[in-house]
Design a protein around this motif. Structure first.
Motif, PDB file in Angstrom:
ATOM      1  N   GLU A   1     -11.265  10.899  -5.073  1.00 42.32           N
ATOM      2  CA  GLU A   1     -11.183   9.700  -5.921  1.00 42.32           C
ATOM      3  C   GLU A   1      -9.832   9.006  -5.744  1.00 42.32           C
ATOM      4  N   GLU A   2      -8.759   9.780  -5.637  1.00 45.79           N
ATOM      5  CA  GLU A   2      -7.437   9.186  -5.415  1.00 45.79           C
ATOM      6  C   GLU A   2      -7.362   8.511  -4.035  1.00 45.79           C
ATOM      7  N   VAL A   3      -7.967   9.133  -3.033  1.00 48.18           N
ATOM      8  CA  VAL A   3      -8.024   8.533  -1.695  1.00 48.18           C
ATOM      9  C   VAL A   3      -8.753   7.202  -1.776  1.00 48.18           C
ATOM     10  N   PHE A   4      -9.912   7.204  -2.418  1.00 45.65           N
ATOM     11  CA  PHE A   4     -10.706   5.985  -2.526  1.00 45.65           C
ATOM     12  C   PHE A   4      -9.919   4.887  -3.254  1.00 45.65           C
ATOM     13  N   GLN A   5      -9.244   5.246  -4.332  1.00 50.99           N
ATOM     14  CA  GLN A   5      -8.464   4.253  -5.090  1.00 50.99           C
ATOM     15  C   GLN A   5      -7.300   3.705  -4.258  1.00 50.99           C
ATOM     16  N   ASN A   6      -6.684   4.527  -3.426  1.00 48.91           N
ATOM     17  CA  ASN A   6      -5.633   4.044  -2.526  1.00 48.91           C
ATOM     18  C   ASN A   6      -6.181   3.029  -1.532  1.00 48.91           C
ATOM     19  N   ILE A   7      -7.390   3.286  -1.020  1.00 51.21           N
ATOM     20  CA  ILE A   7      -8.035   2.357  -0.088  1.00 51.21           C
ATOM     21  C   ILE A   7      -8.324   1.033  -0.795  1.00 51.21           C
ATOM     22  N   VAL A   8      -8.875   1.107  -2.001  1.00 51.67           N
ATOM     23  CA  VAL A   8      -9.170  -0.101  -2.789  1.00 51.67           C
ATOM     24  C   VAL A   8      -7.885  -0.896  -3.019  1.00 51.67           C
ATOM     25  N   GLN A   9      -6.821  -0.217  -3.452  1.00 48.32           N
ATOM     26  CA  GLN A   9      -5.546  -0.905  -3.716  1.00 48.32           C
ATOM     27  C   GLN A   9      -4.988  -1.555  -2.456  1.00 48.32           C
ATOM     28  N   PHE A  10      -5.089  -0.855  -1.322  1.00 48.98           N
ATOM     29  CA  PHE A  10      -4.597  -1.402  -0.058  1.00 48.98           C
ATOM     30  C   PHE A  10      -5.346  -2.686   0.286  1.00 48.98           C
ATOM     31  N   MET A  11      -6.665  -2.673   0.125  1.00 50.49           N
ATOM     32  CA  MET A  11      -7.476  -3.841   0.464  1.00 50.49           C
ATOM     33  C   MET A  11      -7.256  -4.995  -0.521  1.00 50.49           C
ATOM     34  N   LYS A  12      -7.137  -4.680  -1.793  1.00 48.95           N
ATOM     35  CA  LYS A  12      -6.966  -5.728  -2.810  1.00 48.95           C
ATOM     36  C   LYS A  12      -5.604  -6.408  -2.722  1.00 48.95           C
ATOM     37  N   LYS A  13      -4.620  -5.682  -2.202  1.00 51.73           N
ATOM     38  CA  LYS A  13      -3.262  -6.226  -2.100  1.00 51.73           C
ATOM     39  C   LYS A  13      -3.247  -7.518  -1.278  1.00 51.73           C
ATOM     40  N   ASP A  14      -4.053  -7.571  -0.240  1.00 50.97           N
ATOM     41  CA  ASP A  14      -4.148  -8.762   0.607  1.00 50.97           C
ATOM     42  C   ASP A  14      -5.539  -8.767   1.242  1.00 50.97           C
ATOM     43  N   PRO A  15      -6.551  -9.277   0.511  1.00 54.76           N
ATOM     44  CA  PRO A  15      -7.942  -9.115   0.948  1.00 54.76           C
ATOM     45  C   PRO A  15      -8.386 -10.004   2.109  1.00 54.76           C
ATOM     46  N   ILE A  16      -7.529 -10.912   2.543  1.00 52.07           N
ATOM     47  CA  ILE A  16      -7.903 -11.767   3.673  1.00 52.07           C
ATOM     48  C   ILE A  16      -7.433 -11.082   4.948  1.00 52.07           C
ATOM     49  N   GLY A  17      -8.389 -10.565   5.721  1.00 49.57           N
ATOM     50  CA  GLY A  17      -8.038  -9.884   6.960  1.00 49.57           C
ATOM     51  C   GLY A  17      -9.231  -9.149   7.533  1.00 49.57           C
ATOM     52  N   ASN A  18      -9.018  -8.560   8.686  1.00 47.50           N
ATOM     53  CA  ASN A  18     -10.061  -7.771   9.352  1.00 47.50           C
ATOM     54  C   ASN A  18      -9.786  -6.301   9.071  1.00 47.50           C
ATOM     55  N   PHE A  19     -10.583  -5.730   8.178  1.00 45.75           N
ATOM     56  CA  PHE A  19     -10.398  -4.348   7.761  1.00 45.75           C
ATOM     57  C   PHE A  19     -11.296  -3.421   8.556  1.00 45.75           C
ATOM     58  N   ARG A  20     -10.729  -2.276   8.923  1.00 45.72           N
ATOM     59  CA  ARG A  20     -11.493  -1.217   9.591  1.00 45.72           C
ATOM     60  C   ARG A  20     -11.260   0.069   8.816  1.00 45.72           C
ATOM     61  N   LEU A  21     -12.336   0.649   8.277  1.00 42.44           N
ATOM     62  CA  LEU A  21     -12.266   1.964   7.648  1.00 42.44           C
ATOM     63  C   LEU A  21     -12.654   2.951   8.735  1.00 42.44           C
TER      64      LEU A  21
ATOM     65  N   HIS B   1     -13.915 -13.668   1.005  1.00 37.83           N
ATOM     66  CA  HIS B   1     -12.976 -14.203   1.995  1.00 37.83           C
ATOM     67  C   HIS B   1     -13.563 -14.267   3.410  1.00 37.83           C
ATOM     68  N   ILE B   2     -14.875 -14.037   3.548  1.00 42.95           N
ATOM     69  CA  ILE B   2     -15.434 -14.013   4.910  1.00 42.95           C
ATOM     70  C   ILE B   2     -15.347 -15.379   5.595  1.00 42.95           C
ATOM     71  N   TYR B   3     -15.395 -16.455   4.812  1.00 40.03           N
ATOM     72  CA  TYR B   3     -15.285 -17.782   5.429  1.00 40.03           C
ATOM     73  C   TYR B   3     -13.858 -18.094   5.848  1.00 40.03           C
ATOM     74  N   LYS B   4     -12.923 -17.262   5.444  1.00 37.42           N
ATOM     75  CA  LYS B   4     -11.530 -17.391   5.886  1.00 37.42           C
ATOM     76  C   LYS B   4     -11.258 -16.402   7.024  1.00 37.42           C
ATOM     77  N   GLY B   5     -12.319 -15.777   7.534  1.00 33.59           N
ATOM     78  CA  GLY B   5     -12.176 -14.881   8.677  1.00 33.59           C
ATOM     79  C   GLY B   5     -12.097 -13.408   8.347  1.00 33.59           C
ATOM     80  N   SER B   6     -12.259 -13.031   7.095  1.00 37.28           N
ATOM     81  CA  SER B   6     -12.183 -11.608   6.730  1.00 37.28           C
ATOM     82  C   SER B   6     -13.412 -10.851   7.210  1.00 37.28           C
ATOM     83  N   SER B   7     -13.222  -9.569   7.486  1.00 41.50           N
ATOM     84  CA  SER B   7     -14.351  -8.715   7.892  1.00 41.50           C
ATOM     85  C   SER B   7     -14.069  -7.275   7.477  1.00 41.50           C
TER      86      SER B   7
END
Length: 178
Positions: free
Chosen positions: A22-42, A119-125
């Motif tokens: 759960e802590e790992v998942f929350q760290n991932i969420v926080q990382f993505m929410k910090k700057d959600p415009i971008g190309n993310f790869r899990l 944010h997909i129309y701004k190029g996020s994935s």
């Protein structure tokens, strides 16, 4: 709710020890929410190293925002014997990766997708990859297992990557197997 006994799974990185899933998942969420415009790869991947009386397996979990950094952690598993059979070892590496991938339920994946969706129309994935520490080159002993391991990743609905593109397994996880 999931059937996993998540208490048996602990993760760590350089700044945090003994993290729950759960802590790992929350760290991932926080990382993505910090700057959600971008190309993310899990990305998930496992590597192993045979030692004198045991074999150490390291599974890496990485959330990468391409060109903008990453957050990562590992899970360590030790098998108390030398796993000398290459197929057994590669198969177990893949199994450990599959275990962690399966902890990301549809609900959890949707939570991550929902961060990027506006944010997909701004190029996020957002993509999910399984990195396998095998290669298809003629000189690579693991080439005979490529199809089997790739199909296992595909069956989970994630994009398989092999050497030289499987850096989470062959570089990040590898660093902690020594």
């Amino acid at each position: 709710m999931t059937n996993f006994k998540l208490l048996n799974y602990t993760f760590q990185n350089l700044s945090q020890k003994e993290m729950s899933f759960e802590e790992v998942f929350q760290n991932i969420v926080q990382f993505m929410k910090k700057d959600p415009i971008g190309n993310f790869r899990l990305i998930f991947g496992t590597d192993s190293q045979i030692h004198s009386t045991y074999t150490r397996f390291i599974t890496g979990i990485v959330i990468q925002r391409e060109t903008k950094g990453a957050w990562a952690c590992i899970r360590k598993v030790v098998v108390p014997r030398k796993m000398l059979n290459l197929h057994e070892r590669i198969s177990y590496e893949t199994t450990l990766t599959e275990e962690i991938v399966s902890m990301f339920s549809e609900n959890r994946k949707n939570q991550l997708i929902d961060i990027v969706l506006p944010h997909i129309y701004k190029g996020s994935s957002f993509t999910i990859e399984g990195h396998i520490d095998i290669g298809s080159g003629n000189r690579n002993k693991t080439r005979v297992f490529v199809n089997e391991m790739v199909m296992r990743m595909e069956s989970l609905g994630i994009e398989p990557k092999i050497k030289p593109d499987s850096f989470v397994a062959s570089c990040y996880a590898n660093r902690y197997t020594k």
